[in-house]
Enzyme design. Structure first.
Site, PDB file in Angstrom:
ATOM      1  N   GLU A  10     -31.055  37.578   6.754  1.00 30.06           N
ATOM      2  CA  GLU A  10     -29.729  37.713   6.984  1.00 30.06           C
ATOM      3  C   GLU A  10     -28.927  37.147   6.010  1.00 30.06           C
ATOM      4  O   GLU A  10     -27.723  37.557   5.792  1.00 30.06           O
ATOM      5  CB  GLU A  10     -29.395  37.231   8.370  1.00 30.06           C
ATOM      6  N   HIS A  60     -38.465  36.391   9.021  1.00 31.84           N
ATOM      7  CA  HIS A  60     -37.554  37.292   9.860  1.00 31.84           C
ATOM      8  C   HIS A  60     -38.161  38.258  10.603  1.00 31.84           C
ATOM      9  O   HIS A  60     -39.122  39.011  10.189  1.00 31.84           O
ATOM     10  CB  HIS A  60     -36.798  38.243   8.678  1.00 31.84           C
ATOM     11  N   HIS A 104     -28.832  31.817   7.946  1.00 30.05           N
ATOM     12  CA  HIS A 104     -27.633  32.200   8.465  1.00 30.05           C
ATOM     13  C   HIS A 104     -27.116  31.308   9.523  1.00 30.05           C
ATOM     14  O   HIS A 104     -27.648  30.275   9.724  1.00 30.05           O
ATOM     15  CB  HIS A 104     -27.607  33.592   9.156  1.00 30.05           C
ATOM     16  N   HIS A 115     -26.610  34.254  14.359  1.00 30.80           N
ATOM     17  CA  HIS A 115     -27.181  34.258  15.645  1.00 30.80           C
ATOM     18  C   HIS A 115     -28.136  32.866  15.746  1.00 30.80           C
ATOM     19  O   HIS A 115     -28.430  32.391  14.509  1.00 30.80           O
ATOM     20  CB  HIS A 115     -27.949  35.478  15.910  1.00 30.80           C
TER      21      HIS A 115
END
Length: 274
Positions: A10, A60, A104, A115
């Site tokens: 992200e 990820h 992120h 998130h």
């Protein structure tokens, strides 16, 4: 010198919405290529600066995003799901430092695609300290005495990293406009920045201390709805709040807390958003 890299998706430049990070979406292949390029800029510079070994952990989703055939030939890749320690699989005391790329911000904060682990987590705490993936992973590194030297992502991620780890080097490859838009560097410019910041991070490594986790940490996860909390509470040793979707687990150490978090979030994902 041995460097550990955990790379998420992200926080990579140009990747601003779900179409780049979901393997079923039309921009995903582009996202893989840009992600692999960003990894290579850091890996290549690490070797040039004297690192003898670089381990990269694809961190990820299903953790099989990096294009191994395009990676720097001297690196080693940890790829695939399921991993006992997920985003920090393979990290141990043998590493001189760690770099977190493509990261992120935590849930419920400003940042591109923010998130914490799953989109059903509202907040996550170790004792009373709110943390996201960056903080939790840094605690695991700190358990082994390994400092996180470099974090790359958007500008909000840089702020989160600098608040957690004094002296850390950050590489801002994009600046948040909203949760799904950003002012992005081109891959060529992000590559130049990442090479510069990797050199800086390695040169300053003696000035960065590991983020040492507390002894016997209490993990607390606040979910988006009570059904998710009910699923997470199926894990033995947890307690659930009667009035809010919060599940608590008393851990022996940060490694147990980390694995408890993985189990709880996996269970919580069994609840549909409705």
């Amino acid at each position: 010198m041995k460097l550990y890299i955990s790379i998420d998706m992200e926080g990579i430049t140009g990747l601003v919405d779900n179409t780049f990070i979901d393997s079923k979406q039309y921009n995903y292949t582009r996202g893989q290529h840009i992600m692999t390029e960003e990894a290579n800029h850091v890996i290549g510079t690490a070797f040039d600066e004297g690192c003898k070994e670089v381990i990269v952990n694809d961190s990820h989703s299903k953790m099989n995003n990096l294009l191994i055939e395009k990676l720097h030939p001297e690196t080693q890749l940890i790829s695939g799901d399921v991993k006992p320690f997920s985003m920090v699989q393979g990290l141990d005391a043998s590493f001189a430092g760690a770099a977190f790329l493509g990261y992120h911000t935590r849930a419920a904060t400003k940042g591109v695609l923010s998130h914490t682990m799953i989109f059903g987590v509202r907040n996550m705490y170790i004792n009373d300290r709110v943390i996201g993936e960056l903080g939790f992973n840094a605690y695991v590194a700190g358990h082994y005495g390994v400092p996180v030297l470099l974090v790359a992502g958007d500008d909000e991620t840089a702020i989160e990293a600098e608040e957690l780890i004094p002296g850390i080097t950050t590489a801002i490859v994009k600046r948040r406009i909203s949760r799904t838009s950003a002012l992005c560097l081109t891959p060529e410019k992000s590559g130049q920045l990442l090479r510069e910041k990797t050199k800086e991070a390695l040169a300053n490594r003696s000035k960065v201390k590991p983020l040492v986790p507390p002894d016997h940490p209490v993990l607390k996860i606040e979910f988006a709805n009570y059904g998710q909390a009910e699923w997470a509470h199926l894990m033995p040793g947890t307690t659930i709040d009667n009035n809010s979707p919060i599940v608590t687990f008393q851990a022996k150490h940060i490694l147990e807390a980390y694995q408890a978090m993985l189990v709880m979030t996996e269970l919580a994902m069994r609840t549909a958003f409705c």
